[in-house]
Design a protein around this motif. Structure first.
Motif, mmCIF file in Angstrom:
data_model
loop_
_atom_site.group_PDB
_atom_site.id
_atom_site.type_symbol
_atom_site.label_atom_id
_atom_site.label_comp_id
_atom_site.label_asym_id
_atom_site.label_seq_id
_atom_site.Cartn_x
_atom_site.Cartn_y
_atom_site.Cartn_z
ATOM 1 N N LYS A 109 -16.622 -15.074 -2.785
ATOM 2 C CA LYS A 109 -17.768 -14.247 -3.145
ATOM 3 C C LYS A 109 -18.240 -13.379 -1.981
ATOM 4 O O LYS A 109 -18.591 -12.214 -2.168
ATOM 5 N N ALA A 112 -15.848 -10.632 -1.600
ATOM 6 C CA ALA A 112 -16.011 -9.669 -2.698
ATOM 7 C C ALA A 112 -17.200 -8.750 -2.446
ATOM 8 O O ALA A 112 -17.100 -7.527 -2.586
ATOM 9 N N GLN A 167 -9.272 -14.243 -8.673
ATOM 10 C CA GLN A 167 -10.562 -14.242 -7.985
ATOM 11 C C GLN A 167 -11.731 -14.187 -8.965
ATOM 12 O O GLN A 167 -12.827 -14.647 -8.646
ATOM 13 N N ASP A 171 -15.500 -15.480 -8.234
ATOM 14 C CA ASP A 171 -16.587 -14.524 -8.049
ATOM 15 C C ASP A 171 -17.551 -14.506 -9.240
ATOM 16 O O ASP A 171 -18.753 -14.404 -9.073
ATOM 17 N N ILE B 116 -22.180 -12.179 -9.062
ATOM 18 C CA ILE B 116 -21.693 -12.961 -7.927
ATOM 19 C C ILE B 116 -22.833 -13.759 -7.290
ATOM 20 O O ILE B 116 -22.670 -14.895 -6.891
#
Lengths: 216, 216
Positions: A109, A112, A167, A171, B116
């Motif tokens: 996260k 990201a 992912q 995320d 997120i």
DNA sequence: GTCTATATCCGGATAGAC
DNA sequence: GTCTATCCGGATATAGAC
């Protein structure tokens, strides 16, 4: 006060790790700018001034986290080559990333959010180390295509597809869990997701038996 | 001062839109907490106090953006049914989302960061409207499976796969562009990505001719 | 409707006692 | 190494003249 009887270096290490773990939580919940050193200190159970003692400033604390994250990913696909079996390599790629999303969701996260915001701290890493990594792996996938081992598909976008699909479960876990009405992932879920993605992506690459469907 | 000669309501509308556009930029770059009302005001070309006049407070401004974003997505897949042709529906789903990522990348990014961070403002929307949406679409996909129209795959995770693969190009554009060494997406890129994702996902669903690959 | 000025608070960072 | 106290810049929000 320093407890000199019990390995001096260990205290530093333990505090440093506590702070990093606390910072990871806070950065995920509130973003870089939204995270206060006070909140990190409270969560880590140390005084705010101590974080500055250990990490100098907020930037350094954040960078230390990013470096940990990147280091973890460098093991992925280290051993793939032109001679490898594509199905085996892709399967391991997918399942390793899914497992990383399961074991280190916060790392994923933070990475990201860093990228989404324009990668202010990681742009140079992406355009150098990461670009080279993708280039290397793409070249190998292209060689599989040339050898007739897999169907002709764009290697770079195949890598993006596997990155994004795996992912997503780290995320966007809030979304996935709310939509599927679960409180958290279980081992079975990870297994099922791995099966699903391996199945559909390998089939997409022409690495599975012909489908049992009435084609038009 | 108010220019009374020219449609009074229009001034409010134009200012409101300017502020929203500026806020979108700032929230993407710095996150919710990291965005200052001053920065939004400067970008929109209005005084800071005016933003409070139009939107009351920072939360309201952010919520107004989120509502715009969600409204845009409600058109997607509005017309799919059990009688639809799966290849056609999936193709349009993929290409519509790719195009949205191209035309509204910032909307996608703000939504992504919200999720997120644990969806503090959108959790109820996800567990209600969005969960129902996924349930409805999954039921239709399952009916396609039962009719033998597509291969047996998990409908919910197929939706997640298409979401993640398409949104990746908006949310992680920094990474994609750096890795592929481009400055920005061109029309051709959007076309190519759409072709790639349609090809591999439809093949994964058993909706493409058998692959020309030597299977083991 | 729009601006300036300001109240109030919270952030990162550091000094300095212990 | 650790803590308290503090500096100072910047944040949201509002009051009030225009």
């Amino acid at each position: 006060m320093t407890n000199r009887k019990y390995k001096p270096g260990k205290i530093r290490e333990r505090n440093s790790e506590n702070i990093l773990a606390a910072a990871e939580q806070e950065f995920v919940l509130h973003g870089f700018k939204g995270t206060s050193m006070q909140a990190v200190a409270d969560r880590a159970g140390v005084a705010k001034a101590n974080i500055h003692y250990y990490f100098k400033n907020k930037d350094n604390l954040y960078l230390a986290l990013l470096e940990n994250i990147i280091a973890n990913w460098n093991e992925v696909l280290a051993d793939m080559s032109e001679e490898s079996d594509p199905a085996d390599v892709l399967s391991r790629f997918i399942r390793t990333k899914i497992r990383l999303s399961y074991t280190h969701p916060n790392a994923s996260k933070i990475f990201a959010m860093e990228i989404i915001q324009g990668a202010p701290y990681l742009k140079s890493h992406i355009s150098q180390a990461m670009r080279q990594w993708v280039k290397d792996k793409s070249t190998i996938i292209q060689s599989w295509i040339d050898q007739g081992k897999i169907r002709a598909i764009d290697p770079t976008h195949l890598i993006f597809l596997i990155w994004s699909a795996t992912q997503h479960y780290a995320d966007f876990d809030t979304q996935v869990l709310e939509v599927t009405n679960k409180r958290q992932y279980e081992e079975d879920d990870i297994e099922h997701i791995g099966d699903f993605l391996e199945d559909i992506i390998l089939a997409g690459c022409g690495l599975k038996p012909p489908p049992k469907v009435n084609l038009p």
